[in-house]
Design a protein around this motif. Structure first.
Motif, PDB file in Angstrom:
ATOM      1  N   LEU A  22       0.840  -1.207   0.000  1.00 43.07           N
ATOM      2  CA  LEU A  22       0.000   0.000   0.000  1.00 43.07           C
ATOM      3  C   LEU A  22       0.873   1.254   0.000  1.00 43.07           C
ATOM      4  O   LEU A  22       0.592   2.211  -0.727  1.00 43.07           O
ATOM      5  CB  LEU A  22      -0.925   0.015   1.224  1.00 43.07           C
ATOM      6  N   LEU A  23       1.930   1.249   0.806  1.00 43.61           N
ATOM      7  CA  LEU A  23       2.827   2.414   0.837  1.00 43.61           C
ATOM      8  C   LEU A  23       3.522   2.607  -0.512  1.00 43.61           C
ATOM      9  O   LEU A  23       3.715   3.740  -0.955  1.00 43.61           O
ATOM     10  CB  LEU A  23       3.866   2.262   1.946  1.00 43.61           C
ATOM     11  N   VAL A  76       1.691   8.883   6.084  1.00 48.20           N
ATOM     12  CA  VAL A  76       0.885   7.759   5.622  1.00 48.20           C
ATOM     13  C   VAL A  76       1.253   6.563   6.491  1.00 48.20           C
ATOM     14  O   VAL A  76       2.421   6.175   6.560  1.00 48.20           O
ATOM     15  CB  VAL A  76       1.152   7.420   4.136  1.00 48.20           C
ATOM     16  N   ILE A  77       0.256   6.014   7.168  1.00 50.65           N
ATOM     17  CA  ILE A  77       0.462   4.854   8.031  1.00 50.65           C
ATOM     18  C   ILE A  77      -0.253   3.668   7.405  1.00 50.65           C
ATOM     19  O   ILE A  77      -1.440   3.753   7.094  1.00 50.65           O
ATOM     20  CB  ILE A  77      -0.097   5.110   9.445  1.00 50.65           C
ATOM     21  N   ALA A  78       0.470   2.587   7.211  1.00 49.80           N
ATOM     22  CA  ALA A  78      -0.127   1.342   6.713  1.00 49.80           C
ATOM     23  C   ALA A  78       0.169   0.266   7.737  1.00 49.80           C
ATOM     24  O   ALA A  78       1.326  -0.108   7.938  1.00 49.80           O
ATOM     25  CB  ALA A  78       0.447   0.977   5.350  1.00 49.80           C
ATOM     26  N   LEU A 110      -4.491   6.956   7.015  1.00 54.26           N
ATOM     27  CA  LEU A 110      -4.369   5.691   7.731  1.00 54.26           C
ATOM     28  C   LEU A 110      -4.902   4.581   6.833  1.00 54.26           C
ATOM     29  O   LEU A 110      -6.023   4.675   6.327  1.00 54.26           O
ATOM     30  CB  LEU A 110      -5.176   5.776   9.026  1.00 54.26           C
ATOM     31  N   MET A 111      -4.084   3.543   6.607  1.00 56.01           N
ATOM     32  CA  MET A 111      -4.477   2.450   5.717  1.00 56.01           C
ATOM     33  C   MET A 111      -4.180   1.107   6.376  1.00 56.01           C
ATOM     34  O   MET A 111      -3.300   1.009   7.228  1.00 56.01           O
ATOM     35  CB  MET A 111      -3.702   2.522   4.391  1.00 56.01           C
ATOM     36  N   SER A 112      -4.911   0.093   5.930  1.00 53.30           N
ATOM     37  CA  SER A 112      -4.609  -1.268   6.353  1.00 53.30           C
ATOM     38  C   SER A 112      -5.091  -2.232   5.283  1.00 53.30           C
ATOM     39  O   SER A 112      -6.025  -1.943   4.530  1.00 53.30           O
ATOM     40  CB  SER A 112      -5.264  -1.595   7.700  1.00 53.30           C
ATOM     41  N   CYS A 141      -9.267   7.124   5.831  1.00 57.46           N
ATOM     42  CA  CYS A 141      -8.899   5.762   6.221  1.00 57.46           C
ATOM     43  C   CYS A 141      -9.236   4.841   5.049  1.00 57.46           C
ATOM     44  O   CYS A 141     -10.313   4.940   4.470  1.00 57.46           O
ATOM     45  CB  CYS A 141      -9.682   5.306   7.444  1.00 57.46           C
ATOM     46  N   VAL A 142      -8.310   3.974   4.721  1.00 52.67           N
ATOM     47  CA  VAL A 142      -8.488   3.023   3.625  1.00 52.67           C
ATOM     48  C   VAL A 142      -8.318   1.619   4.187  1.00 52.67           C
ATOM     49  O   VAL A 142      -7.375   1.365   4.937  1.00 52.67           O
ATOM     50  CB  VAL A 142      -7.437   3.257   2.510  1.00 52.67           C
TER      51      VAL A 142
END
Length: 193
Positions: A22-23, A76-78, A110-112, A141-142
Motif C-alpha cells: 500500500l505504501l 501515511v500509516i499502513a 491511515l491504511m490497512s 482511512c483506507v
C-alpha cells in the motif's frame, strides 16, 4: 506544484507485506508525492522514555526516523491488524514521535490491508485517539480486504478498485497538504493569548 514528502510508517515486518505494498502504491497514484522512511519503523528499538530523554543515546534508527518525520509534509500509516488492534511496530513508531512535533498538524492517511474480509479496519480505532493527541490531522482511512487476491505475483496492487480507492485517498491528502500550506502562508498561527 512542488513535490511533497510523506513519512511512511509500515507496521508490518512480513516479507511480501500487503501493507508495505500500500505504501509503495502511494507515489504511483499521487501527483507529486515522495514517501520516505518506510523502512525505518521496523528497525526502531522498543520505545524507552529514558533513551528518548537522552538524545545522545539515540540509536541511528531513532535519529533517522525523527529526522524523516521532521522533513515530512504529511504522514501515511499502513498497518496490519493483529488481535483486533494495530501492529506493535506501528504503535512503537508513533510512540517514538510523542516527544517531537513529528505528527503535529500533519495531514495523515491511515491504511490497512488484510487477507481477511475486514481488511484490517479494527487496527484503526485504537490509533485514532493517539493520533489526535499528537496533533495529526486524519484525512482518510483506507481498508483493503482479501488483499492476497488483489496483488500480482510481485506483490503489487493491480486490482483497479484498490488502485482507485488509494488514488482518491492520496488526492484528499494532497488537497489537505495544499490547504495547510495556503493557510500558513495567508494567516500564520498566532498565539491567541
Amino acid at each position: 506544484m512542488a513535490e511533497r514528502t510523506l513519512l511512511g510508517i509500515c507496521g508490518s515486518l512480513r516479507r511480501g507485506s500487503f501493507n508495505a505494498a500500500l505504501l509503495r502504491l502511494v507515489p504511483r497514484v499521487g501527483s507529486d508525492v515522495t514517501v520516505i522512511g518506510t523502512d525505518l519503523a521496523g528497525r526502531l528499538p522498543l520505545f524507552d522514555p529514558d533513551v528518548e530523554n537522552d538524545e545522545s543515546s539515540w540509536p541511528d534508527s531513532v535519529r533517522g526516523f525523527r529526522a524523516a518525520a521532521a522533513r515530512a509534509d504529511g504522514v501515511v500509516i499502513a498497518t496490519p491488524e493483529y488481535a483486533h488492534g494495530p501492529a506493535g511496530v506501528t504503535k512503537n513508531a508513533i510512540d517514538w514521535l510523542v516527544g517531537s512535533a513529528g505528527l503535529m498538524g500533519r495531514p495523515t492517511l491511515l491504511m490497512s490491508a488484510s487477507p481477511g474480509q475486514a481488511g484490517g479496519m479494527r487496527a484503526h480505532a485504537p490509533l485514532m485517539p493517539t493520533l489526535t493527541l499528537l496533533g495529526a490531522v486524519l484525512v482518510d482511512c483506507v481498508v483493503v480486504s482479501r488483499a492476497g487476491s488483489r496483488v500480482d505475483a510481485g506483490g503489487e496492487y493491480v486490482d483497479p478498485a484498490v488502485v482507485e480507492r488509494v488514488r482518491l485517498a492520496v488526492a484528499e491528502l494532497e488537497d489537505a497538504l495544499a490547504y495547510s500550506e495556503t493557510r500558513r502562508a495567508v494567516s500564520p498561527l498566532e498565539d491567541p493569548l
